[in-house]
Design a protein around this motif. Sequence first.
Motif, mmCIF file in Angstrom:
data_model
loop_
_atom_site.group_PDB
_atom_site.id
_atom_site.type_symbol
_atom_site.label_atom_id
_atom_site.label_comp_id
_atom_site.label_asym_id
_atom_site.label_seq_id
_atom_site.Cartn_x
_atom_site.Cartn_y
_atom_site.Cartn_z
ATOM 1 N N ALA A 93 0.842 -1.207 0.000
ATOM 2 C CA ALA A 93 0.000 0.000 0.000
ATOM 3 C C ALA A 93 0.866 1.241 0.000
ATOM 4 O O ALA A 93 0.470 2.292 0.500
ATOM 5 C CB ALA A 93 -0.920 -0.011 1.223
ATOM 6 N N ALA A 94 2.075 1.124 -0.548
ATOM 7 C CA ALA A 94 3.028 2.227 -0.470
ATOM 8 C C ALA A 94 3.151 3.003 -1.779
ATOM 9 O O ALA A 94 4.040 3.836 -1.922
ATOM 10 C CB ALA A 94 4.400 1.692 -0.055
ATOM 11 N N ALA A 100 2.126 -2.903 4.014
ATOM 12 C CA ALA A 100 3.340 -2.132 3.740
ATOM 13 C C ALA A 100 2.908 -0.713 3.392
ATOM 14 O O ALA A 100 2.335 -0.470 2.325
ATOM 15 C CB ALA A 100 4.131 -2.752 2.591
ATOM 16 N N THR A 109 9.595 0.204 -4.749
ATOM 17 C CA THR A 109 8.767 -0.482 -5.739
ATOM 18 C C THR A 109 7.794 -1.395 -5.010
ATOM 19 O O THR A 109 7.994 -1.726 -3.832
ATOM 20 C CB THR A 109 9.621 -1.354 -6.681
ATOM 21 O OG1 THR A 109 10.242 -2.382 -5.897
ATOM 22 C CG2 THR A 109 10.687 -0.543 -7.400
ATOM 23 N N LYS A 168 -8.717 -3.369 -10.138
ATOM 24 C CA LYS A 168 -7.770 -2.429 -9.535
ATOM 25 C C LYS A 168 -8.169 -0.990 -9.821
ATOM 26 O O LYS A 168 -8.448 -0.637 -10.968
ATOM 27 C CB LYS A 168 -6.359 -2.691 -10.059
ATOM 28 C CG LYS A 168 -5.312 -1.807 -9.387
ATOM 29 C CD LYS A 168 -3.908 -2.347 -9.539
ATOM 30 C CE LYS A 168 -3.416 -2.240 -10.953
ATOM 31 N NZ LYS A 168 -1.995 -2.597 -11.063
HETATM 32 O O1 C5P Z 1 1.258 0.716 -9.237
HETATM 33 P P1 C5P Z 1 0.352 -0.462 -9.101
HETATM 34 O O2 C5P Z 1 -1.080 -0.120 -9.436
HETATM 35 O O3 C5P Z 1 0.833 -1.713 -9.754
HETATM 36 O O4 C5P Z 1 0.348 -0.748 -7.534
HETATM 37 C C1 C5P Z 1 -0.214 -1.922 -7.019
HETATM 38 C C2 C5P Z 1 -0.118 -1.911 -5.501
HETATM 39 O O5 C5P Z 1 1.248 -1.865 -5.091
HETATM 40 C C3 C5P Z 1 -0.816 -0.720 -4.852
HETATM 41 O O6 C5P Z 1 -1.616 -1.207 -3.781
HETATM 42 C C4 C5P Z 1 0.340 0.144 -4.385
HETATM 43 O O7 C5P Z 1 0.047 0.897 -3.225
HETATM 44 C C5 C5P Z 1 1.427 -0.882 -4.096
HETATM 45 N N1 C5P Z 1 2.791 -0.312 -4.151
HETATM 46 C C6 C5P Z 1 3.635 -0.407 -3.038
HETATM 47 N N2 C5P Z 1 4.897 0.141 -3.052
HETATM 48 C C7 C5P Z 1 5.332 0.794 -4.136
HETATM 49 C C8 C5P Z 1 4.503 0.896 -5.306
HETATM 50 C C9 C5P Z 1 3.234 0.319 -5.283
HETATM 51 O O8 C5P Z 1 3.251 -0.979 -2.014
HETATM 52 N N3 C5P Z 1 6.532 1.347 -4.094
#
Ligand code: C5P
Length: 235
Positions: free
Chosen positions: A9-10, A52, A88, A216
Amino acid sequence: TLTAAVVPAAGRGERLGPGAPKALRLLGGVPMLVHAVRALATARSVDLVVVAAPEDGVGDVVALLAEHNLLDASPGVAPSMVVSGGETRQDSVARALVSLPAEVDVVLVHDAARPLVPSTLIDAVSAAVRAGADAVVPGIPVADTIKAVDADGGVVATLDRGALRAIQTPQGFRRTVLTSAHAASDPDAPATDDAGLVEALGVEVLVVPGDEEAFKVTRPIDLVLAEAVLARRRA
Ligand code: C5P
């Protein structure tokens, strides 16, 4: 033996437009993350939820989960804990994995950005891992025709739509398989999902039927759909 659900969730959520980190955007007046954690924590197959959070938002997320009675266990609700996420998605998941108690042998990974995931899907993925699969992902047929393109926008290929699935979360894994996959991964070429890392190890990944409501929330239009689904559930 316990099942833990990891929630990355970051993310910043830039494709949603300017504002708070994506997981904290409101849906029906409640942050998306709260919807996602509640769905996991109340699913019968989940014993522990690990979130996270954005590095500078751990305290806020702890307070948010406490406010919604999701931090401590209560009847029918699994407890939650919060760790600091990374640069990431892959890094965020890895940080959550190292914090899991030893008793955990099945791990689900679920995007905070899929707040309306039905409990039936969560339990179906858990059950498929418990039944012996190393890695399980929900997938739905794709509605659009998908083309591969080059950097100039030229079409390289049209893929056979019938053989494609759009992959959702929760993705479920035998813990040892997921930790090995993360350990073997290349941090400079991060995967967009966890099953991708497992595939790179040569381990078979099983697709089970996904659910339209596990979509999503990525673009502004997705928020409109999510609000409508929530309103229909509440009606
Ligand atoms: O960017 P995307 O839509 O693929 O993100 C999927 C999930 O990964 C989201 O819940 C997002 O908060 C999480 N995420 C994360 N840390 C990051 C990038 C994305 O926890 N650095």
